[in-house]
Write an enzyme that holds these catalytic residues in place. Sequence first.
Site, PDB file in Angstrom:
ATOM      1  N   GLU A 113     -37.457-139.212   0.786  1.00  0.00           N
ATOM      2  CA  GLU A 113     -36.380-138.533   1.621  1.00  0.00           C
ATOM      3  C   GLU A 113     -35.573-139.609   1.865  1.00  0.00           C
ATOM      4  OE1 GLU A 113     -35.496-135.534   1.308  1.00  0.00           O
ATOM      5  OE2 GLU A 113     -37.600-135.313  -0.001  1.00  0.00           O
ATOM      6  N   TYR A 154     -35.079-134.314  10.450  1.00  0.00           N
ATOM      7  CA  TYR A 154     -35.387-133.822   8.760  1.00  0.00           C
ATOM      8  C   TYR A 154     -36.831-134.261   7.811  1.00  0.00           C
ATOM      9  CZ  TYR A 154     -34.480-134.209   3.392  1.00  0.00           C
ATOM     10  OH  TYR A 154     -34.728-134.069   2.456  1.00  0.00           O
ATOM     11  N   ASP A 163     -30.725-130.366   5.783  1.00  0.00           N
ATOM     12  CA  ASP A 163     -30.580-131.614   5.347  1.00  0.00           C
ATOM     13  C   ASP A 163     -29.491-130.890   4.500  1.00  0.00           C
ATOM     14  OD1 ASP A 163     -31.194-130.191   2.289  1.00  0.00           O
ATOM     15  OD2 ASP A 163     -31.131-131.874   1.747  1.00  0.00           O
ATOM     16  N   CYS A 179     -26.885-118.649 -10.107  1.00  0.00           N
ATOM     17  CA  CYS A 179     -27.383-119.054  -8.647  1.00  0.00           C
ATOM     18  C   CYS A 179     -28.514-117.861  -8.334  1.00  0.00           C
ATOM     19  CB  CYS A 179     -26.899-119.061  -7.492  1.00  0.00           C
ATOM     20  SG  CYS A 179     -27.362-119.166  -5.984  1.00  0.00           S
TER      21      CYS A 179
END
Length: 353
Positions: free
Chosen positions: A36, A118, A136, A201
């Site tokens: 990350e 985050y 994020d 989506c």
Amino acid sequence: MLKKLRTWFTKNAAELPWRLDDLNAPRDPYAVWISETMLQQTQVSTVRDYYVRWMKHFPNVNKLASATEDEVFRYWQGLGYYSRAKNILKTAKIIAGSGGKFPETRDALEKLPGIGAYTAGAILSLAYHQREAILDGNLVRIFSRLYKLSFLPTENKKAAEIYWEQARDVARGSKAYLHNEALMELGRTICKVRNPLCDKCPLATACRAHSDDCCAAFPPAKKRTQQEWHGTVLVVESADHKILGVIAGCKFFKGQLSLPHFESPRNATVGLSAEAEKLIPDDDINSLKPCGKFRHSITTHKIECDVLHVTLRARAAHTAQAANAIQWIPKSKSMETFANSFSLKALKLVQKD
């Protein structure tokens, strides 16, 4: 909505070196932290190879904690934002010194260098399966389009809280870790910045921006200002073929080994500035040759640099000064030792010449 998201993700999750085959299995917090942190400001396609190489050399936090800063920079070379690498090493030393176990609370994680809201959320969610929110750029884009939020979380505290509340809603369920990762994947592959694939989506029917055919307007563009900077980079070579590196006194890369560089006007007469002469006295110079120029970007700076190859009459040992601020690197090892692409661009120009 979340059930559709889970179904989509379990069928479409990409194979990534930091992702387990079993999407429901808790992950190693060290692996989550490294991946990350690398992914901040860097595309997945770029991070893949860096992550594999890093984990092979630094397989755990204790091995990383025993590394030198120069070693860490070499394995970070090309990812940019080198403050991330410095903070990684600092945090590794803190964790290793406390028994090698990562904290399991947000407050404790956010006290560590380089770990913000985050990254802390990602570690707690993906490694410990806690119901912790993450936020994020991918999630900001998705939430902005889902609810037609015409502002960014960076604008003020109220704006940030609205986005974080959406993120906390996602994290309230028992599969929070799966929802968080699914949204990151959705933002990367479907709800893209440009040309989103709305027909694929799973959240399209719930998306207000899609319903109003205005996805391109969300989120609003971030206002960016970039400063232009022109300078001269010196590739200083001693008589015994060593290259001068500095770790203090320059505009960029303070605290990190780099080639000396100084601000200079465009189209300036070839020569050393008064500031550069403090480092390399004119009487020590054997030759000075321009080798071209290159462009580079560092955070908010848009940079253009001239490159000068300076050869010295004396061997490195005879010209070294302020040993804690400069280092002499064998020319044969310079490309692997200088860990930032800024310095490497200058070295490559000298090699071509």
